[in-house]
Scaffold this motif. Sequence first.
Motif, PDB file in Angstrom:
ATOM      1  N   TYR A  83       0.836  -1.202   0.000  1.00 33.93           N
ATOM      2  CA  TYR A  83       0.000   0.000   0.000  1.00 33.93           C
ATOM      3  C   TYR A  83       0.871   1.253   0.000  1.00 33.93           C
ATOM      4  O   TYR A  83       1.866   1.328   0.732  1.00 33.93           O
ATOM      5  CB  TYR A  83      -0.882   0.043   1.251  1.00 33.93           C
ATOM      6  CG  TYR A  83      -2.028  -0.936   1.269  1.00 33.93           C
ATOM      7  CD1 TYR A  83      -2.111  -2.007   0.401  1.00 33.93           C
ATOM      8  CD2 TYR A  83      -3.061  -0.768   2.186  1.00 33.93           C
ATOM      9  CE1 TYR A  83      -3.168  -2.895   0.441  1.00 33.93           C
ATOM     10  CE2 TYR A  83      -4.136  -1.642   2.237  1.00 33.93           C
ATOM     11  CZ  TYR A  83      -4.183  -2.710   1.354  1.00 33.93           C
ATOM     12  OH  TYR A  83      -5.244  -3.570   1.402  1.00 33.93           O
TER      13      TYR A  83
ATOM     14  N   ARG B  74       2.617   1.133   3.492  1.00 36.51           N
ATOM     15  CA  ARG B  74       2.218   0.208   4.550  1.00 36.51           C
ATOM     16  C   ARG B  74       2.413  -1.207   4.073  1.00 36.51           C
ATOM     17  O   ARG B  74       2.214  -1.509   2.889  1.00 36.51           O
ATOM     18  CB  ARG B  74       0.745   0.437   4.887  1.00 36.51           C
ATOM     19  CG  ARG B  74       0.318  -0.071   6.238  1.00 36.51           C
ATOM     20  CD  ARG B  74      -1.161   0.158   6.416  1.00 36.51           C
ATOM     21  NE  ARG B  74      -1.906  -1.032   6.034  1.00 36.51           N
ATOM     22  CZ  ARG B  74      -3.222  -1.040   5.837  1.00 36.51           C
ATOM     23  NH1 ARG B  74      -3.900   0.062   5.893  1.00 36.51           N
ATOM     24  NH2 ARG B  74      -3.819  -2.164   5.528  1.00 36.51           N
TER      25      ARG B  74
ATOM     26  N   GLN C 236      -1.893  -1.932  10.566  1.00 31.34           N
ATOM     27  CA  GLN C 236      -0.464  -1.850  10.297  1.00 31.34           C
ATOM     28  C   GLN C 236      -0.049  -0.380  10.193  1.00 31.34           C
ATOM     29  O   GLN C 236      -0.738   0.418   9.568  1.00 31.34           O
ATOM     30  CB  GLN C 236      -0.129  -2.565   8.988  1.00 31.34           C
ATOM     31  CG  GLN C 236      -0.165  -4.075   9.089  1.00 31.34           C
ATOM     32  CD  GLN C 236       0.992  -4.597   9.911  1.00 31.34           C
ATOM     33  OE1 GLN C 236       2.128  -4.169   9.766  1.00 31.34           O
ATOM     34  NE2 GLN C 236       0.708  -5.541  10.792  1.00 31.34           N
ATOM     35  N   PRO C 237       1.077   0.007  10.784  1.00 28.04           N
ATOM     36  CA  PRO C 237       1.479   1.418  10.742  1.00 28.04           C
ATOM     37  C   PRO C 237       1.876   1.857   9.345  1.00 28.04           C
ATOM     38  O   PRO C 237       2.357   1.053   8.548  1.00 28.04           O
ATOM     39  CB  PRO C 237       2.676   1.463  11.686  1.00 28.04           C
ATOM     40  CG  PRO C 237       3.228   0.082  11.677  1.00 28.04           C
ATOM     41  CD  PRO C 237       2.042  -0.825  11.526  1.00 28.04           C
ATOM     42  N   GLN C 238       1.675   3.123   9.075  1.00 23.12           N
ATOM     43  CA  GLN C 238       2.153   3.710   7.837  1.00 23.12           C
ATOM     44  C   GLN C 238       3.534   4.321   8.087  1.00 23.12           C
ATOM     45  O   GLN C 238       3.804   4.875   9.149  1.00 23.12           O
ATOM     46  CB  GLN C 238       1.176   4.768   7.341  1.00 23.12           C
ATOM     47  CG  GLN C 238      -0.157   4.179   6.894  1.00 23.12           C
ATOM     48  CD  GLN C 238      -1.062   5.185   6.215  1.00 23.12           C
ATOM     49  OE1 GLN C 238      -0.653   6.293   5.884  1.00 23.12           O
ATOM     50  NE2 GLN C 238      -2.308   4.793   5.979  1.00 23.12           N
TER      51      GLN C 238
ATOM     52  N   GLN D  81      -4.501   4.830  16.208  1.00 24.96           N
ATOM     53  CA  GLN D  81      -3.045   4.957  16.229  1.00 24.96           C
ATOM     54  C   GLN D  81      -2.648   6.376  16.606  1.00 24.96           C
ATOM     55  O   GLN D  81      -3.389   7.325  16.337  1.00 24.96           O
ATOM     56  CB  GLN D  81      -2.467   4.619  14.844  1.00 24.96           C
ATOM     57  CG  GLN D  81      -2.822   3.228  14.342  1.00 24.96           C
ATOM     58  CD  GLN D  81      -2.246   2.947  12.974  1.00 24.96           C
ATOM     59  OE1 GLN D  81      -1.149   3.370  12.640  1.00 24.96           O
ATOM     60  NE2 GLN D  81      -2.990   2.191  12.163  1.00 24.96           N
TER      61      GLN D  81
ATOM     62  N   TYR E  90       0.644   9.110  16.143  1.00 29.53           N
ATOM     63  CA  TYR E  90       1.858   9.402  15.398  1.00 29.53           C
ATOM     64  C   TYR E  90       2.480  10.683  15.946  1.00 29.53           C
ATOM     65  O   TYR E  90       1.785  11.562  16.453  1.00 29.53           O
ATOM     66  CB  TYR E  90       1.554   9.612  13.906  1.00 29.53           C
ATOM     67  CG  TYR E  90       1.218   8.357  13.135  1.00 29.53           C
ATOM     68  CD1 TYR E  90      -0.041   7.772  13.233  1.00 29.53           C
ATOM     69  CD2 TYR E  90       2.158   7.755  12.298  1.00 29.53           C
ATOM     70  CE1 TYR E  90      -0.356   6.624  12.525  1.00 29.53           C
ATOM     71  CE2 TYR E  90       1.857   6.607  11.577  1.00 29.53           C
ATOM     72  CZ  TYR E  90       0.598   6.047  11.695  1.00 29.53           C
ATOM     73  OH  TYR E  90       0.292   4.910  10.987  1.00 29.53           O
TER      74      TYR E  90
ATOM     75  N   HIS F  98       5.137   6.507  13.473  1.00 33.91           N
ATOM     76  CA  HIS F  98       4.163   5.751  14.258  1.00 33.91           C
ATOM     77  C   HIS F  98       4.672   5.549  15.681  1.00 33.91           C
ATOM     78  O   HIS F  98       5.838   5.174  15.901  1.00 33.91           O
ATOM     79  CB  HIS F  98       3.915   4.407  13.594  1.00 33.91           C
ATOM     80  CG  HIS F  98       2.919   3.554  14.296  1.00 33.91           C
ATOM     81  ND1 HIS F  98       3.279   2.537  15.148  1.00 33.91           N
ATOM     82  CD2 HIS F  98       1.562   3.576  14.284  1.00 33.91           C
ATOM     83  CE1 HIS F  98       2.197   1.953  15.617  1.00 33.91           C
ATOM     84  NE2 HIS F  98       1.139   2.570  15.106  1.00 33.91           N
TER      85      HIS F  98
ATOM     86  N   LEU G  71      -0.318   1.729  18.708  1.00 37.40           N
ATOM     87  CA  LEU G  71      -1.653   1.369  18.254  1.00 37.40           C
ATOM     88  C   LEU G  71      -2.413   0.761  19.411  1.00 37.40           C
ATOM     89  O   LEU G  71      -1.851  -0.029  20.174  1.00 37.40           O
ATOM     90  CB  LEU G  71      -1.572   0.368  17.095  1.00 37.40           C
ATOM     91  CG  LEU G  71      -2.894  -0.207  16.568  1.00 37.40           C
ATOM     92  CD1 LEU G  71      -2.799  -0.450  15.069  1.00 37.40           C
ATOM     93  CD2 LEU G  71      -3.257  -1.520  17.265  1.00 37.40           C
TER      94      LEU G  71
ATOM     95  N   ARG H  77      -6.159  -1.250  20.108  1.00 43.77           N
ATOM     96  CA  ARG H  77      -7.307  -1.865  19.451  1.00 43.77           C
ATOM     97  C   ARG H  77      -8.577  -1.580  20.246  1.00 43.77           C
ATOM     98  O   ARG H  77      -8.526  -1.281  21.441  1.00 43.77           O
ATOM     99  CB  ARG H  77      -7.079  -3.364  19.287  1.00 43.77           C
ATOM    100  CG  ARG H  77      -5.853  -3.672  18.443  1.00 43.77           C
ATOM    101  CD  ARG H  77      -5.761  -5.109  18.010  1.00 43.77           C
ATOM    102  NE  ARG H  77      -4.516  -5.355  17.286  1.00 43.77           N
ATOM    103  CZ  ARG H  77      -4.315  -5.057  16.009  1.00 43.77           C
ATOM    104  NH1 ARG H  77      -5.270  -4.491  15.308  1.00 43.77           N
ATOM    105  NH2 ARG H  77      -3.150  -5.335  15.445  1.00 43.77           N
TER     106      ARG H  77
ATOM    107  N   LEU I 190      -6.333   5.515   6.593  1.00 43.06           N
ATOM    108  CA  LEU I 190      -6.361   6.165   7.893  1.00 43.06           C
ATOM    109  C   LEU I 190      -6.932   7.562   7.737  1.00 43.06           C
ATOM    110  O   LEU I 190      -6.726   8.213   6.711  1.00 43.06           O
ATOM    111  CB  LEU I 190      -4.956   6.287   8.489  1.00 43.06           C
ATOM    112  CG  LEU I 190      -4.287   5.024   9.002  1.00 43.06           C
ATOM    113  CD1 LEU I 190      -2.888   5.364   9.507  1.00 43.06           C
ATOM    114  CD2 LEU I 190      -5.114   4.380  10.095  1.00 43.06           C
TER     115      LEU I 190
ATOM    116  N   PHE J 155      -6.677  11.140   9.769  1.00 43.99           N
ATOM    117  CA  PHE J 155      -5.889  11.798  10.795  1.00 43.99           C
ATOM    118  C   PHE J 155      -6.643  12.991  11.383  1.00 43.99           C
ATOM    119  O   PHE J 155      -7.394  13.679  10.696  1.00 43.99           O
ATOM    120  CB  PHE J 155      -4.570  12.307  10.208  1.00 43.99           C
ATOM    121  CG  PHE J 155      -3.602  11.218   9.887  1.00 43.99           C
ATOM    122  CD1 PHE J 155      -3.651  10.561   8.669  1.00 43.99           C
ATOM    123  CD2 PHE J 155      -2.639  10.839  10.813  1.00 43.99           C
ATOM    124  CE1 PHE J 155      -2.761   9.537   8.367  1.00 43.99           C
ATOM    125  CE2 PHE J 155      -1.741   9.824  10.520  1.00 43.99           C
ATOM    126  CZ  PHE J 155      -1.805   9.168   9.303  1.00 43.99           C
TER     127      PHE J 155
END
Lengths: 114, 110
Positions: free
Chosen positions: A31, A94, A101-103, B33, B35, B45, B48, B50, B98, B100
């Motif tokens: 990605y 990613r 999953q982190p970018q 998440q 950052y 990052h 995270l 959940r 995502l 932000f």
Amino acid sequence: NAGVTQTPKFRVLKTGQSMTLLCAQDMNHEYMYWYRQDPGMGLRLIHYSVGEGTTAKGEVPDGYNVSRLKKQNFLLGLESAAPSQTSVYFCASRQSTVEGQPQHFGDGTRLSIL
Amino acid sequence: SQQGEEDPQALSIQEGENATMNCSYKTSINNLQWYRQNSGRGLVHLILIRSNEREKHSGRLRVTLDTSKKSSSLLITASRAADTASYFCATSQGAQKLVFGQGTRLTINP
């Protein structure tokens, strides 16, 4: 290991000119994303790609085009630059399709349109 | 439209103090998440959390999540000058994207 590399780092354009921003990642990520960051606006998604040969529109796609001909590269094009496109552009990648999953981000391209 | 909104927009504290930043979001999420962005650099990052977790730690970072209030907080303990940066929360919009927030600009004064 360079991670995500953006080229160029700075650019000044005149209204109506065109240019291409290059993003390259060496992590074999599927990605890739293009964002713009404006003061007080956070990051807004322009276009993204979920794999080689694919592209999709994000939140603010108008005035931009993208291509992902190779897995490691994601190009952002401005066909006819406008002052409203003055911004800092960030590319991110990613690893997988797993949500969360982190970018990983590049350090940005600062673009001014006069 | 922005999914997450950080509060405060700017925060200035003395070195050694704790810094707390808050994030509110609008729709149900699977994860959230955080950052960090240093001046002139890309986002990095941090952590995270959940939706089935209430609290998570990573070094001097502590993140909480309250899904009933649709909010999260990031606590940085014993702040250092190097913590000066902008901090963003981000929520997943499906498996691909995502969204932000606008960020909190944190300044640590020596």
